[in-house]
Design a protein around this motif. Structure first.
Motif, PDB file in Angstrom:
ATOM      1  N   MET A  93      -3.539   5.791   2.733  1.00 43.94           N
ATOM      2  CA  MET A  93      -2.612   5.944   1.612  1.00 43.94           C
ATOM      3  C   MET A  93      -3.361   5.927   0.298  1.00 43.94           C
ATOM      4  O   MET A  93      -4.150   4.996   0.039  1.00 43.94           O
ATOM      5  CB  MET A  93      -1.577   4.827   1.641  1.00 43.94           C
ATOM      6  N   SER A 103       1.511  12.744  11.702  1.00 44.61           N
ATOM      7  CA  SER A 103       0.997  12.496  10.337  1.00 44.61           C
ATOM      8  C   SER A 103      -0.524  12.475  10.276  1.00 44.61           C
ATOM      9  O   SER A 103      -1.118  11.678   9.547  1.00 44.61           O
ATOM     10  CB  SER A 103       1.540  11.163   9.791  1.00 44.61           C
ATOM     11  N   THR A 154       6.543  13.896   5.628  1.00 41.77           N
ATOM     12  CA  THR A 154       6.943  12.481   5.587  1.00 41.77           C
ATOM     13  C   THR A 154       8.332  12.342   4.976  1.00 41.77           C
ATOM     14  O   THR A 154       9.175  11.579   5.466  1.00 41.77           O
ATOM     15  CB  THR A 154       5.917  11.663   4.755  1.00 41.77           C
ATOM     16  N   HIS A 193       0.829  -1.207   0.000  1.00 45.43           N
ATOM     17  CA  HIS A 193       0.000   0.000   0.000  1.00 45.43           C
ATOM     18  C   HIS A 193       0.863   1.258   0.000  1.00 45.43           C
ATOM     19  O   HIS A 193       0.454   2.309  -0.468  1.00 45.43           O
ATOM     20  CB  HIS A 193      -0.938   0.005   1.214  1.00 45.43           C
ATOM     21  N   SER A 194       2.079   1.146   0.526  1.00 41.83           N
ATOM     22  CA  SER A 194       2.981   2.305   0.574  1.00 41.83           C
ATOM     23  C   SER A 194       3.536   2.648  -0.806  1.00 41.83           C
ATOM     24  O   SER A 194       4.153   3.689  -0.987  1.00 41.83           O
ATOM     25  CB  SER A 194       4.147   2.010   1.516  1.00 41.83           C
ATOM     26  N   GLN A 216       3.048  15.078   2.708  1.00 43.32           N
ATOM     27  CA  GLN A 216       4.088  14.419   1.905  1.00 43.32           C
ATOM     28  C   GLN A 216       5.447  15.041   2.211  1.00 43.32           C
ATOM     29  O   GLN A 216       6.455  14.349   2.341  1.00 43.32           O
ATOM     30  CB  GLN A 216       3.794  14.571   0.404  1.00 43.32           C
ATOM     31  N   ILE A 258      -8.261   4.859  -1.766  1.00 39.94           N
ATOM     32  CA  ILE A 258      -7.447   5.065  -0.564  1.00 39.94           C
ATOM     33  C   ILE A 258      -7.511   3.815   0.301  1.00 39.94           C
ATOM     34  O   ILE A 258      -8.588   3.255   0.525  1.00 39.94           O
ATOM     35  CB  ILE A 258      -7.954   6.282   0.243  1.00 39.94           C
ATOM     36  N   SER A 259      -6.363   3.411   0.806  1.00 37.95           N
ATOM     37  CA  SER A 259      -6.318   2.331   1.790  1.00 37.95           C
ATOM     38  C   SER A 259      -6.317   2.979   3.168  1.00 37.95           C
ATOM     39  O   SER A 259      -5.419   3.758   3.491  1.00 37.95           O
ATOM     40  CB  SER A 259      -5.037   1.513   1.590  1.00 37.95           C
TER      41      SER A 259
END
Ligand code: SF4
Ligand code: SF4
Length: 433
Positions: A326, A400, A419, A91-92, A416, A318-319
């Motif tokens: 994500m 986050s 991160t 998922h990333s 983003q 989106i997950s």
């Protein structure tokens, strides 16, 4: 007993968008043919595969072993034949190894021994054996979290489910309250704790009433505020204790666990079932039939999208939730232990504007629940000054949560940027060792 919770300063008000799924009972969806089970479903070292292509496996059979202290076992979610290990997208967005198993649709199942009145050490050992990780999204191995270095006296259960759209924890609280409660009791016993709070947002009155009937815990009625589910904010709102900068909840005498994890612990102890399935919410206006689904680990998202009748208006996948989840590309993805949600959003539901220059309005700082200056961190990151982002911007305290980006009128990609700064700083720290 019920008490009113505190609230924290800053954060944002986000629309709940839960009405389409909050009253829908959990349904079971079985995989159509193959499952793709990732070796990377937790924080820490990857699990090591112990199966070979051609091998027959049962549902609930160990297929990958935890490698080291911070790692987790992985079990087959179906019975059938192992086809091999393939590289697939996580998922990333990065690639990882997945064990591919062809479902024989028999669901022949093996169980761990059921535990009767287990001692604290047996509970922790079972949680480790069953591969249980934090199912709220982080995926930190639960046995490690339940072995804090500092003395703890308070358990806080996260029933806030503050992410918009997601209702999977709420449905567990309503439909499986006895089981979730037993899981909470096992966690408290493992920690030797009698002081238990469960924080539930006021938009879930049914869950508040259900848990109020258990006399060994205190229900904390929480204001609907984002990010209420963040550990530090939840601890403060439930107990009034403050977790200091850079510290873990145990430093304030607390451990936080989520609802789905408590349910998985109950299942592993009383039924001997390791963690290979979970409840997830599928929602957004991009599906005609949103649902709360019990899914097996490794199910292709395409099968879930088809079952929930994805429509032509779906433009973003989106997950997880829209704030901390994500965004996914058009590739195939698979369910994991941390898959709390799959959202198919339309253009009405997410912002498609391109970012414009910062206008120094300060709204991101006003929204930040960690009292950071996101625009400054963004500036440092874009100019490559990662050490300044850490020392002057305090970027490593960022949780986050996305409140800054949600508030930004210039639609800057603040999360983003933050991160990226965190990743660069982690690399710099590694380089210094
Ligand atoms: S800087 Fe981090 S903690 Fe602060 S609002 Fe943005 S994402 Fe949340
Ligand atoms: S909210 Fe956006 S535009 Fe306003 S200061 Fe922060 S980054 Fe700049």
């Amino acid at each position: 007993m019920k008490i009113k919770g505190k609230y924290f300063s800053r954060g944002v008000k986000v629309p709940g968008n839960k009405t389409r799924t909050e009253d829908l009972q959990i349904e079971t969806l079985e995989p159509k043919s193959k499952v793709y089970i990732s070796l990377s479903q937790h924080i820490g070292k990857l699990a090591t595969s112990i199966v070979e292509a051609g091998q027959e496996v049962k549902c609930g059979q160990l297929i990958a072993q935890a490698d080291g202290f911070v790692s987790a076992n992985i079990y087959s979610s179906v019975s059938g034949k192992v086809l091999g290990i393939e590289k697939k997208k996580l998922h990333s967005g990065i690639e990882g190894d997945f064990i591919v198993i062809e479902n024989d649709f028999k669901y022949d199942e093996v169980f761990l021994d059921k535990l009767d009145n287990p001692e604290p050490k047996d509970i922790i050992a079972r949680i480790r054996e069953a591969g249980i990780v934090g199912m709220g999204g982080a995926g930190f191995p639960t046995d490690v979290k339940l072995s804090p270095k500092d003395p703890v006296d308070t358990l806080v259960i996260n029933g806030a489910e503050c992410e918009p759209y997601l209702t999977c924890d709420y449905r567990l609280m309503v439909e499986k309250s006895e089981e979730v409660h037993k899981g909470i009791q096992y966690i408290a016993k493992a920690l030797g704790i009698k002081n238990i709070y469960i924080g539930i947002e006021l938009n879930k009155p049914q869950a508040i009433e259900i848990f109020d009937k258990f006399d060994d815990l205190t229900v904390v009625m929480l204001k609907k505020q984002y990010p209420m589910g963040s550990e530090k904010h939840l601890i403060y709102c439930c107990t009034g204790r403050v977790v200091g900068t850079g510290k873990l909840p145990a430093s304030a005498g607390c451990v936080v666990q989520n609802i789905a994890t408590a349910y998985a612990i109950y299942d592993a102890i009383e039924n001997g079932r390791p963690l290979y399935r979970r409840v997830m919410t599928v929602s957004g206006l991009g599906v005609d039939e949103p649902k709360n689904l019990l899914v097996r680990n490794g199910m292709p998202f395409s099968e879930i999208r088809e079952y929930c009748k994805e429509n032509d208006n779906a433009k973003m996948m989106i997950s997880g939730g829209p704030m901390m989840g994500m965004a996914l590309s058009d590739d195939e993805y698979y369910t994991a232990k941390t898959s709390s949600g799959l959202l198919l959003l339309t253009e009405k539901e997410f912002n498609v504007d391109n970012p414009s220059p910062c206008i120094n309005c300060g709204r991101c700082a006003d929204a930040c629940p960690m009292h950071l200056l996101p625009m400054q961190i963004d500036f440092y990151t874009l100019s490559g000054a990662y050490e300044k982002a850490e020392k002057l911007g305090g970027v490593m305290d960022c949780i986050s949560c996305g409140s800054c980006a949600y508030s930004c009128p210039a639609k800057r990609a603040l999360v983003q940027s933050i991160t990226l700064a965190k990743q660069k700083i982690a690399i710099l720290r590694g380089g210094r060792k």
